[in-house]
Write a protein that holds these residues in place. Structure first.
Motif, PDB file in Angstrom:
ATOM      1  N   VAL A  83      76.975  79.690  44.021  1.00 40.97           N
ATOM      2  CA  VAL A  83      77.164  79.959  45.451  1.00 40.97           C
ATOM      3  C   VAL A  83      78.489  79.381  45.947  1.00 40.97           C
ATOM      4  O   VAL A  83      78.720  79.306  47.157  1.00 40.97           O
ATOM      5  CB  VAL A  83      75.985  79.394  46.278  1.00 40.97           C
ATOM      6  CG1 VAL A  83      74.727  80.208  46.019  1.00 40.97           C
ATOM      7  CG2 VAL A  83      75.746  77.923  45.968  1.00 40.97           C
ATOM      8  N   ALA A  84      79.343  78.997  45.023  1.00 40.72           N
ATOM      9  CA  ALA A  84      80.676  78.499  45.384  1.00 40.72           C
ATOM     10  C   ALA A  84      81.699  79.597  45.129  1.00 40.72           C
ATOM     11  O   ALA A  84      81.769  80.154  44.025  1.00 40.72           O
ATOM     12  CB  ALA A  84      81.026  77.251  44.571  1.00 40.72           C
ATOM     13  N   ASN A  85      82.512  79.913  46.128  1.00 41.09           N
ATOM     14  CA  ASN A  85      83.519  80.967  45.972  1.00 41.09           C
ATOM     15  C   ASN A  85      84.483  80.685  44.829  1.00 41.09           C
ATOM     16  O   ASN A  85      84.896  81.605  44.111  1.00 41.09           O
ATOM     17  CB  ASN A  85      84.305  81.138  47.278  1.00 41.09           C
ATOM     18  CG  ASN A  85      83.558  81.971  48.306  1.00 41.09           C
ATOM     19  OD1 ASN A  85      82.527  82.564  48.014  1.00 41.09           O
ATOM     20  ND2 ASN A  85      84.065  81.994  49.532  1.00 41.09           N
ATOM     21  N   ASP A  86      84.843  79.427  44.644  1.00 43.14           N
ATOM     22  CA  ASP A  86      85.796  79.097  43.583  1.00 43.14           C
ATOM     23  C   ASP A  86      85.256  79.470  42.207  1.00 43.14           C
ATOM     24  O   ASP A  86      85.991  79.988  41.357  1.00 43.14           O
ATOM     25  CB  ASP A  86      86.132  77.595  43.621  1.00 43.14           C
ATOM     26  CG  ASP A  86      87.006  77.226  44.819  1.00 43.14           C
ATOM     27  OD1 ASP A  86      87.398  78.149  45.575  1.00 43.14           O
ATOM     28  OD2 ASP A  86      87.285  76.030  45.003  1.00 43.14           O
ATOM     29  N   TYR A  87      83.980  79.206  41.979  1.00 46.10           N
ATOM     30  CA  TYR A  87      83.367  79.543  40.695  1.00 46.10           C
ATOM     31  C   TYR A  87      83.301  81.055  40.497  1.00 46.10           C
ATOM     32  O   TYR A  87      83.679  81.577  39.445  1.00 46.10           O
ATOM     33  CB  TYR A  87      81.959  78.952  40.608  1.00 46.10           C
ATOM     34  CG  TYR A  87      81.908  77.501  40.201  1.00 46.10           C
ATOM     35  CD1 TYR A  87      83.004  76.867  39.632  1.00 46.10           C
ATOM     36  CD2 TYR A  87      80.743  76.754  40.374  1.00 46.10           C
ATOM     37  CE1 TYR A  87      82.961  75.538  39.258  1.00 46.10           C
ATOM     38  CE2 TYR A  87      80.676  75.425  39.997  1.00 46.10           C
ATOM     39  CZ  TYR A  87      81.796  74.819  39.445  1.00 46.10           C
ATOM     40  OH  TYR A  87      81.737  73.506  39.066  1.00 46.10           O
TER      41      TYR A  87
ATOM     42  N   ASP B 295      88.579  80.049  47.967  1.00 45.40           N
ATOM     43  CA  ASP B 295      88.929  79.332  49.194  1.00 45.40           C
ATOM     44  C   ASP B 295      88.158  78.038  49.390  1.00 45.40           C
ATOM     45  O   ASP B 295      88.208  77.422  50.463  1.00 45.40           O
ATOM     46  CB  ASP B 295      88.721  80.240  50.413  1.00 45.40           C
ATOM     47  CG  ASP B 295      87.298  80.780  50.517  1.00 45.40           C
ATOM     48  OD1 ASP B 295      86.418  80.322  49.746  1.00 45.40           O
ATOM     49  OD2 ASP B 295      87.047  81.682  51.345  1.00 45.40           O
ATOM     50  N   GLY B 296      87.407  77.607  48.390  1.00 49.95           N
ATOM     51  CA  GLY B 296      86.699  76.341  48.465  1.00 49.95           C
ATOM     52  C   GLY B 296      85.377  76.374  49.220  1.00 49.95           C
ATOM     53  O   GLY B 296      84.678  75.357  49.296  1.00 49.95           O
ATOM     54  N   LYS B 297      84.988  77.522  49.747  1.00 48.47           N
ATOM     55  CA  LYS B 297      83.728  77.596  50.507  1.00 48.47           C
ATOM     56  C   LYS B 297      82.524  77.619  49.567  1.00 48.47           C
ATOM     57  O   LYS B 297      82.570  78.259  48.512  1.00 48.47           O
ATOM     58  CB  LYS B 297      83.712  78.835  51.392  1.00 48.47           C
ATOM     59  CG  LYS B 297      84.731  78.800  52.534  1.00 48.47           C
ATOM     60  CD  LYS B 297      84.661  80.074  53.360  1.00 48.47           C
ATOM     61  CE  LYS B 297      85.704  80.040  54.475  1.00 48.47           C
ATOM     62  NZ  LYS B 297      85.707  81.292  55.271  1.00 48.47           N
ATOM     63  N   THR B 298      81.471  76.951  49.990  1.00 47.99           N
ATOM     64  CA  THR B 298      80.231  76.923  49.219  1.00 47.99           C
ATOM     65  C   THR B 298      79.062  77.168  50.153  1.00 47.99           C
ATOM     66  O   THR B 298      78.951  76.519  51.198  1.00 47.99           O
ATOM     67  CB  THR B 298      80.046  75.574  48.512  1.00 47.99           C
ATOM     68  OG1 THR B 298      81.155  75.345  47.636  1.00 47.99           O
ATOM     69  CG2 THR B 298      78.759  75.563  47.704  1.00 47.99           C
ATOM     70  N   CYS B 299      78.208  78.114  49.783  1.00 47.78           N
ATOM     71  CA  CYS B 299      77.034  78.454  50.588  1.00 47.78           C
ATOM     72  C   CYS B 299      75.772  77.852  49.972  1.00 47.78           C
ATOM     73  O   CYS B 299      75.809  77.218  48.914  1.00 47.78           O
ATOM     74  CB  CYS B 299      76.891  79.961  50.704  1.00 47.78           C
ATOM     75  SG  CYS B 299      78.036  80.756  51.862  1.00 47.78           S
ATOM     76  N   THR B 300      74.651  78.109  50.608  1.00 48.51           N
ATOM     77  CA  THR B 300      73.339  77.752  50.058  1.00 48.51           C
ATOM     78  C   THR B 300      72.688  79.028  49.542  1.00 48.51           C
ATOM     79  O   THR B 300      72.978  80.125  50.048  1.00 48.51           O
ATOM     80  CB  THR B 300      72.457  77.095  51.121  1.00 48.51           C
ATOM     81  OG1 THR B 300      72.284  77.997  52.226  1.00 48.51           O
ATOM     82  CG2 THR B 300      73.077  75.786  51.615  1.00 48.51           C
ATOM     83  N   PRO B 301      71.816  78.927  48.543  1.00 47.15           N
ATOM     84  CA  PRO B 301      71.200  80.142  47.990  1.00 47.15           C
ATOM     85  C   PRO B 301      70.347  80.867  49.017  1.00 47.15           C
ATOM     86  O   PRO B 301      69.683  80.249  49.854  1.00 47.15           O
ATOM     87  CB  PRO B 301      70.353  79.622  46.829  1.00 47.15           C
ATOM     88  CG  PRO B 301      70.161  78.174  47.088  1.00 47.15           C
ATOM     89  CD  PRO B 301      71.360  77.705  47.841  1.00 47.15           C
ATOM     90  N   ASN B 302      70.372  82.177  48.958  1.00 46.89           N
ATOM     91  CA  ASN B 302      69.625  83.015  49.896  1.00 46.89           C
ATOM     92  C   ASN B 302      69.198  84.300  49.218  1.00 46.89           C
ATOM     93  O   ASN B 302      70.005  84.961  48.557  1.00 46.89           O
ATOM     94  CB  ASN B 302      70.480  83.340  51.126  1.00 46.89           C
ATOM     95  CG  ASN B 302      69.872  84.437  51.973  1.00 46.89           C
ATOM     96  OD1 ASN B 302      68.687  84.391  52.309  1.00 46.89           O
ATOM     97  ND2 ASN B 302      70.665  85.441  52.306  1.00 46.89           N
TER      98      ASN B 302
END
Length: 344
Positions: free
Chosen positions: A308-312, A330-337
């Protein structure tokens, strides 16, 4: 004087023993001919050497005609057939269709699908993405038969938008334990996911209904690992599912169905719901998305199987031309959904 046919006028003369002996001797091989007796011909005269026949091409053609040309041609054709048969045996031959007791006359032949190759392609990329690694867990089916059987059953329409019909099928040869031991268990689970108001029907843009009569718009297919590679490609070393538009097939990789994804921790049910909604989203025409807001639930169309990390995800997509550029690093990371209608 009248005579009756066959009547004898006196006693028959007795045979002369000496004459009988001469008659028999004259036909015995090597016996000396008695004067006044006819010559006796032998089939194989003693001391005679067999006469050799000259076998020229002209004589052979005269004796055998067109057959003299046909024989070498038949020999060559026979050799070619033997070599071709041996080559097919070395490749494993065809895949025999197996019955799974799931549906009637609804299985697909393996020849209708891309060839399943267990050897990874040369451009397989080794990218270190910790969250993309398949979690530890139970074993799963590596190779099925390459044919599928539709699970019988229908549902009522769910939702109010334009109707999209789907069928559910399971690859022949998958271990029953991989889908709960009963084919209807997998089907009921998928039905419940797609009828959930947090799923696509909750957007108001589509309604869903399961059918089993061949009128479906797409199929949701539980598929073994190697067959999945044949349908989805294998450019990266991490297991994934996909939507194959040429086959109108939502391919659910059995390894992910059994073990889930690291981003979802141990919540296997939540991951399964995500996998169905994500791949069905492709069948509805949706593309991949990136995490938009740091710390917020990820869009269901984000490739959360890998993280859930854009970088990965961006790093992984660099080796997959079909997804390159879909996610910025861009370094953004979300939570699973797991849902299209994201929780607030």
């Amino acid at each position: 004087m009248n005579r009756t046919s066959g009547e004898r006028r006196g006693p028959a003369p007795s045979p002369d023993p000496a004459r009988s002996s001469l008659t028999e001797d004259r036909y015995r091989r090597g016996a000396r001919r008695t004067a006044g007796e006819p010559l006796a011909a032998a089939w194989e005269p003693d001391g005679a050497k067999p006469r050799k026949r000259k076998r020229s091409i002209k004589n052979l053609i005269g004796n055998y005609g067109w057959r003299i040309y046909a024989v070498p041609v038949l020999v060559v054709l026979t050799a070619l057939v033997v070599l071709d048969t041996a080559a097919q045996d070395d490749q494993g031959g065809g895949v025999a269709q197996q019955g799974g007791g799931l549906g009637q006359d609804r299985s697909e032949q393996a020849e209708d699908h891309p060839k399943v190759d267990e050897t990874p392609p040369a451009n397989t990329a080794l990218v270190d993405i910790p969250t993309a690694v398949l979690p530890e867990g139970p074993s799963y089916t590596e190779q099925g038969a390459g044919t599928w059987e539709v699970v019988q059953g229908r549902t009522e329409k769910a939702g109010d938008g334009p109707l999209r019909k789907y069928a559910i099928e399971i690859e022949v040869g998958i271990n029953p334990i991989d889908h709960g031991g009963d084919v209807t268990t997998f089907a009921r689970t998928v039905d419940a996911y797609l009828a959930d108001q947090r799923s696509w029907v909750g957007t108001g843009n589509v309604s869903m209904q399961r059918v089993d009569d061949g009128s479906e718009d797409f199929r949701i297919s539980l598929t073994s690992v190697q067959t999945t590679h044949g349908l989805c490609g294998n450019q990266i070393q991490y297991e994934s599912s996909c939507y194959n538009p040429d086959r109108e097939k939502v391919v659910i990789n059995v390894s992910r169905w059994v073990r889930g994804a690291k981003a979802f921790s141990n919540d296997i049910a939540n991951y399964r719901q995500y996998a169905i909604n994500h791949e069905v989203g492709h069948a509805l025409g949706k593309g991949h998305e990136a995490c938009k807001d740091d710390g917020r639930p990820a869009p269901v169309m984000m490739q959360q199987t890998f993280g859930v990390a854009n970088d990965y995800v961006a790093k992984l997509n660099e080796v997959d031309a079909s997804n390159r550029g879909a996610v910025p690093a861009d370094g953004k990371t979300c939570t699973p959904n797991a849902f299209p209608v994201a929780p607030q």
